[in-house]
Design an enzyme around this catalytic site. Structure first.
Site, PDB file in Angstrom:
ATOM      1  CG  ASP A 169      22.936  15.958  29.893  1.00 29.28           C
ATOM      2  OD1 ASP A 169      22.793  16.919  30.655  1.00 29.28           O
ATOM      3  OD2 ASP A 169      21.976  15.222  29.570  1.00 29.28           O
ATOM      4  CG  ASP A 201      27.315  14.073  21.216  1.00 29.71           C
ATOM      5  OD1 ASP A 201      27.700  13.745  22.354  1.00 29.71           O
ATOM      6  OD2 ASP A 201      26.317  13.554  20.674  1.00 29.71           O
ATOM      7  CE  LYS A 222      22.122  19.191  27.348  1.00 22.23           C
ATOM      8  NZ  LYS A 222      20.964  18.302  27.485  1.00 22.23           N
ATOM      9  NE  ARG A 247      22.301   9.894  15.225  1.00 22.68           N
ATOM     10  CZ  ARG A 247      22.642   9.855  16.511  1.00 22.68           C
ATOM     11  NH1 ARG A 247      23.366  10.813  17.021  1.00 22.68           N
ATOM     12  NH2 ARG A 247      22.245   8.864  17.285  1.00 22.68           N
ATOM     13  CG  PHE A 297      17.113  17.212  24.347  1.00 22.89           C
ATOM     14  CD1 PHE A 297      17.721  16.312  25.219  1.00 22.89           C
ATOM     15  CD2 PHE A 297      17.019  16.885  23.002  1.00 22.89           C
ATOM     16  CE1 PHE A 297      18.218  15.099  24.750  1.00 22.89           C
ATOM     17  CE2 PHE A 297      17.513  15.676  22.525  1.00 22.89           C
ATOM     18  CZ  PHE A 297      18.109  14.785  23.408  1.00 22.89           C
ATOM     19  CB  VAL A 298      20.941  21.159  21.729  1.00 23.89           C
ATOM     20  CG1 VAL A 298      20.727  22.392  22.589  1.00 23.89           C
ATOM     21  CG2 VAL A 298      22.092  20.320  22.289  1.00 23.89           C
TER      22      VAL A 298
END
Ligand code: IMP
Ligand code: MG
Length: 182
Positions: free
Chosen positions: A102, A99, A130, A164, A151-152
């Site tokens: 980071d 997904d 990111k 989710r 933060f997403v």
């Protein structure tokens, strides 16, 4: 749930339009190859379902489950594999789906572990990346969207297992992220 977001980053139509483009690229690149898609659960489930239905090639699907967060918003660096067996990818062309990229810890650890099963090639596809200095270098071959270091949640991504099922991606309000300093 939407009230917990500071703002929406990508609505559903925008995400799906971008998936059309990435899927077309993947389809071209893997035209004559034995493709195995490996999905990193749980965050990539929604992304995987929408992406793979746009790839009209014969392919296999395997799932990997890892934990690196322990419920906080900062990655710990330790990546725990929840299953012992590595998918059988010997001589296959592997496309790893995650997904979000980071710190890089998760994908770097998975890549290393998969290499032990001797795939013919490995590429990485992430929905989000990111913009930041990573703890571990990971080159993603296909990237949906580059985002700031925020933060997403939504479209499969969670915060402590919530959000989710939001059909879009948004930035979680800072005060809701435990111990958030950014
Ligand atoms: P990394 O190991 O730090 O690259 O983190 C990868 C994993 O952390 C992703 O697969 C997500 O599960 C989770 N993660 C990192 N950033 C976010 C975020 O902004 N929202 C939700 N999950 C995130
Ligand atoms: Mg994840």
């Amino acid at each position: 749930m939407k009230g917990d977001l500071a703002r929406v980053l990508f609505d559903e139509a925008t995400i799906l339009r971008r998936l059309d483009e990435i899927a077309a690229q993947i389809t071209r690149d893997y035209r004559d190859r034995e493709l195995t898609v490996i999905v990193v659960l749980n965050g990539s489930l929604v992304f995987m379902a929408d992406l793979m239905r746009r790839i009209p090639l014969p392919l296999r699907l395997d799932c990997l489950s890892v934990a690196s967060y322990h419920g906080r918003a900062e990655t710990s660096g330790e990546v725990i594999f929840k299953q012992i067996a590595v998918p059988d990818v010997q001589d296959r062309h592997v496309l790893l789906l995650d997904d979000i990229l980071d710190s890089g810890h998760t994908l770097a650890a998975i890549r290393e572990k998969l290499e032990t099963a001797q795939p013919r090639s490995t590429r990485v596809c992430v929905l989000l990346s990111k913009k930041k200095t990573r703890a571990r270098k990971v080159d993603a071959d296909y990237v949906g969207f580059e985002i700031e270091d925020e933060f997403v949640v939504g479209y499969g991504l969670d915060y402590m297992e919530n959000y989710r099922n939001l059909p879009f991606i948004g930035v979680l309000r800072k005060e809701l992220v435990a111990g958030a300093t950014r």
